[in-house]
Design a protein around this motif. Structure first.
Motif, PDB file in Angstrom:
ATOM      1  N   UNK A 554       0.839  -1.031   0.173  1.00 67.61           N
ATOM      2  CA  UNK A 554       0.003   0.081  -0.010  1.00 67.61           C
ATOM      3  C   UNK A 554       0.933   1.161  -0.019  1.00 67.61           C
ATOM      4  N   UNK A 555       0.229   2.426  -0.411  1.00 68.49           N
ATOM      5  CA  UNK A 555       0.849   3.726  -0.213  1.00 68.49           C
ATOM      6  C   UNK A 555       0.001   4.769   0.412  1.00 68.49           C
ATOM      7  N   UNK A 556       0.678   5.403   1.244  1.00 67.78           N
ATOM      8  CA  UNK A 556      -0.143   6.334   1.959  1.00 67.78           C
ATOM      9  C   UNK A 556       0.448   7.631   1.942  1.00 67.78           C
ATOM     10  N   UNK A 557      -0.279   8.853   2.207  1.00 65.07           N
ATOM     11  CA  UNK A 557       0.421  10.045   2.408  1.00 65.07           C
ATOM     12  C   UNK A 557      -0.620  10.886   2.808  1.00 65.07           C
ATOM     13  N   UNK A 558      -0.142  11.882   3.428  1.00 66.33           N
ATOM     14  CA  UNK A 558      -1.066  13.051   4.225  1.00 66.33           C
ATOM     15  C   UNK A 558      -1.315  14.039   2.958  1.00 66.33           C
TER      16      UNK A 558
END
Length: 737
Positions: A554-558
């Motif tokens: 997965x990728x996450x970013x604010x």
């Protein structure tokens, strides 16, 4: 009546026989039953060849003179040998040479009647001394001076050419020709229709007072030069640190992209060149290092198809050690390496090039020859070098002309060159650590530690985004710099370069921007350049804005905009990304492949674990299991004096047997009577017996007790206490001392 060799050996004391076995260890394997067996072995052709390999130029010349004098068929006086050698050989030199031949049982007898073993004929040249066979015709008579006085100039030229050696010439001439006239007068002998030979008597007469030519009685001058101990050791220390760095680079390269093993065995030429480029060395140096690594079990061939050369798990242990310990393994492995890396790149007998790690490089005697070269350097005072490797080769050739074969002189040059690469040799002189490798392996680590400069705890940061380490770094600082920078040049002072990729590598490993700033501030002896500060901050600002984890991935970013940018980028289509929340996307690809794809598209993601901490996914390189090769001996085994004494005692006992295999007593009553008498009177007996497996044997015992169906006594050979069942004794005889 000449004294046979066996009788001469019997007349020698035990120390002389023990020294013979030490000088010619092959004579004692298997242990000779008696001195007759020893004398027989001493004359065997193969053993004589081995013994002569250790003789120097003068001693070989004396041996050749004994062959010219036919000392293998009848004893000759010392005066005849002195006459053949000429006035250039002093009496003391001749005495030493004869003593050396007697000590090896190649010659024996007093000065009045010297003899040599028959095997000497196979060692000396086909025409000893360059002289022909003796003639029983006119050339061997008292008329020889008159015949020589009557030759003309043309005939004299023929005689002088053959007298200089070899004594064989090709000629069909007959009749009134120089050769024909010499044949008619017996000054030449016809061997076959096309070959003539100069008789030995004619050659000796023409040579004057030096029948065997000039003999080099003194070793050549090595031309010693004082380099200075500090200079030599400092240079060696720099080479040692350099070779450790080169090996680290090679292990890293082969851990990432292992080279294949050729079907014929060995390493391909292109792969060797690739390794040389990676280490920034020439191909001969690369060949040396890969040979040492394989022998040290730091690299091994896998069992897969195709097989590959891969670092072993032992390499990880080696990499974790200090520089002294790591260098010690490399140096000791090289000294005992049964191969000649200098052969790599040459042609074999079939005209094919020889590859590194191939079987054609194997030479079992290479450790002996390598040790011999280093021993020659060790004879010089510390910090002193010969004028050149060629001068050292000349000295070693004088000491043992028969050793080394056709590569003898080249091995000297290869050893000095290879030793220089490793730091065993520096400026052609043996370094202090190198002396420990040769003479005292237990002191290698301490010797190199004393030679290396003290580890430094700081670097010098420069405005061009480099750092200079003014010496070997402390292990902790070295590990941190290897993570955040890359080595640009190694040596006494190592230069590290900071790049965006290296800073990102440190951040990927879990370091923060604050950690890097603190490292640079605390470890730099100069102010931290502003450009380096900006580089760290710039990479850190972009690093980790995307966070990858294992879902499949997965990728996450604010930053929702950044997630949208990733999805819209044309190079991320193959990553199969799917948005499941404004700040989260997932992919079926493994996390490593996902991050690599994002970096290829120009993004700088970071991996995280289930707790959100940065996860280091850097490749560790492939590894294989060590081959567990048997350790090489640090030095050739030396005969044990106690074992030699026991062997001599055993031969003496066997030689003292009387009535063996004839006149022996049989029958239980006579055996008991003989054993009891021997025990009472402290006599020695020879026993023939059959062991529990039905194998016949024999033993010489001093019986101590007889009873209970067993005789117990002390063996005259090994001194041990032995018990022999009476029912297994087949024959017995008293031994006369």
């Amino acid at each position: 009546m000449p004294t046979p060799l066996v009788d001469w050996l019997r007349a020698q004391d035990d120390d002389t026989l023990a020294r013979l076995l030490a000088l010619r260890p092959d004579l004692g394997v298997p242990p000779p039953a008696d001195l007759t067996v020893l004398a027989t072995r001493a004359a065997i052709r193969a053993s004589v060849h081995r013994a002569c390999d250790e003789l120097d130029t003068v001693t070989l010349a004396v041996l050749e003179a004994l062959a010219v004098a036919d000392a293998d068929t009848a004893p000759v006086p010392r005066a005849e040998i002195a006459r053949l050698l000429g006035p250039d050989v002093p009496a003391a030199v001749l005495t030493d040479a004869l003593d050396a031949l007697r000590a090896r049982a190649l010659a024996w007898g007093a000065d009045a009647e010297l003899s040599v073993v028959a095997g000497v004929r196979d060692v000396v040249p086909r025409h000893p001394g360059g002289l022909g066979r003796p003639s029983s015709g006119p050339a061997g008579s008292s008329a020889l001076p008159e015949l020589l006085a009557g030759v003309d100039d043309e005939e004299r030229r023929v005689l002088d050419a053959l007298a200089a050696g070899p004594p064989i010439g090709r000629s069909r001439a007959t009749g009134d020709t120089p050769v024909g006239r010499l044949l008619a007068r017996g000054l030449l002998l016809r061997v076959d229709p096309e070959t003539v030979e100069l008789p030995r008597q004619v050659g000796l007469a023409l040579r004057g007072d030096r029948p065997l030519g000039t003999v080099a009685t003194t070793p050549p001058d090595i031309g010693a030069r004082d380099r200075g101990v500090a200079v030599v050791d400092g240079t060696a220390a720099g080479a040692a640190l350099g070779v450790l760095r080169q090996v680290e680079l090679l292990l890293a390269l082969w851990g990432r992209t292992p080279p294949p093993v050729l079907r014929s065995g060995g390493l391909g030429v292109r792969e060797l060149r690739r390794a040389a480029r990676e280490m920034d060395v020439d191909e001969p140096t690369a060949a040396l290092l890969v040979e040492v690594l394989l022998a040290a079990d730091l690299v091994g061939a896998t069992d897969g198809v195709p097989a590959e050369f891969v670092p072993t798990t032992a390499a990880d242990v080696w990499l974790a050690g200090g520089p002294e310990v790591r260098w010690s393994l490399l140096a000791r492995t090289w000294l005992a390496l049964p191969r000649l890396p200098g052969l790599v790149g040459r042609k074999d007998d079939a005209g094919r090039p020889i590859n590194a790690l191939a079987d054609a490089v194997r030479r079992p005697l290479a450790p002996r020859d390598r040790r011999r070269v280093l021993a020659g350097l060790a004879e010089l005072p510390p910090g002193t070098a010969p004028a050149s490797p060629a001068a050292l080769a000349d000295l070693l050739a004088w000491r043992a002309p028969r050793r080394g074969g056709r590569l003898r002189d080249e091995v000297v040059g290869w050893t000095v060159t290879e030793g220089t690469v490793l730091g065993v040799v520096a400026l052609d002189a043996l370094s202090t650590p190198g002396r420990a490798v040769l003479q005292d392996p237990d002191r290698i680590v301490a010797a190199l530690r004393a030679t290396l400069p003290e580890p430094v705890d700081h670097v010098l940061l420069q405005a061009d985004l480099t750092a200079v380490a003014p010496g070997p770094l402390e292990p902790e600082l070295a590990r941190e710099l290897d993570l955040v920078a890359e080595v640009e040049s190694a040596g006494g002072a190592t230069v590290y370069r900071f790049t965006e990729a290296t800073v990102r590598r440190a951040l990927d490993a879990g370091r923060s921007a604050a950690d890097l700033h603190e490292l640079l501030r605390r470890r730099s002896a100069t102010p931290v350049p502003q450009g380096l500060t900006y580089l760290v901050d710039d990479v850190a600002r972009r690093h980790g804005r995307l966070r990858g984890g294992a879902a499949a991935a997965f990728l996450r970013s604010d930053d929702e905009v950044l997630i949208s940018e990733v999805l819209a980028h044309p190079d991320t289509g193959g990553l199969e990304l799917r948005r499941i929340a404004p700040t989260v996307v997932v992919s079926p690809l493994p996390l490593v492949e996902l991050l690599d794809g994002l970096r290829a598209a120009g993004f700088t993601p970071a991996a995280e674990d289930t707790g959100g901490a940065v996860l280091d996914l850097a490749a560790r390189g492939r590894r294989t299991t060590p081959a567990r090769r048997s350790p090489e001996r640090g030095r050739p085994p030396q005969p044990d004096p106690a074992q030699l004494s026991a062997l001599v005692a055993r031969m003496r006992a066997g030689d003292a047997l009387t009535g063996v295999r004839r006149g022996t007593t049989n029958g239980r009553s006579s055996t008991l009577d003989t054993l009891r008498r021997a025990a009472q009177e402290r006599l020695t007996v020879w026993l023939g017996f059959v062991d529990g497996h039905g194998v016949a044997g024999e033993r010489v015992l001093e019986p101590l007790s007889v009873g209970g169906g067993v005789v117990e006594g002390r063996d005259r050979g090994d001194g041990g206490l032995h018990r022999v069942p009476l029912h297994r004794i087949t024959s017995i005889a008293l031994v006369e001392d």
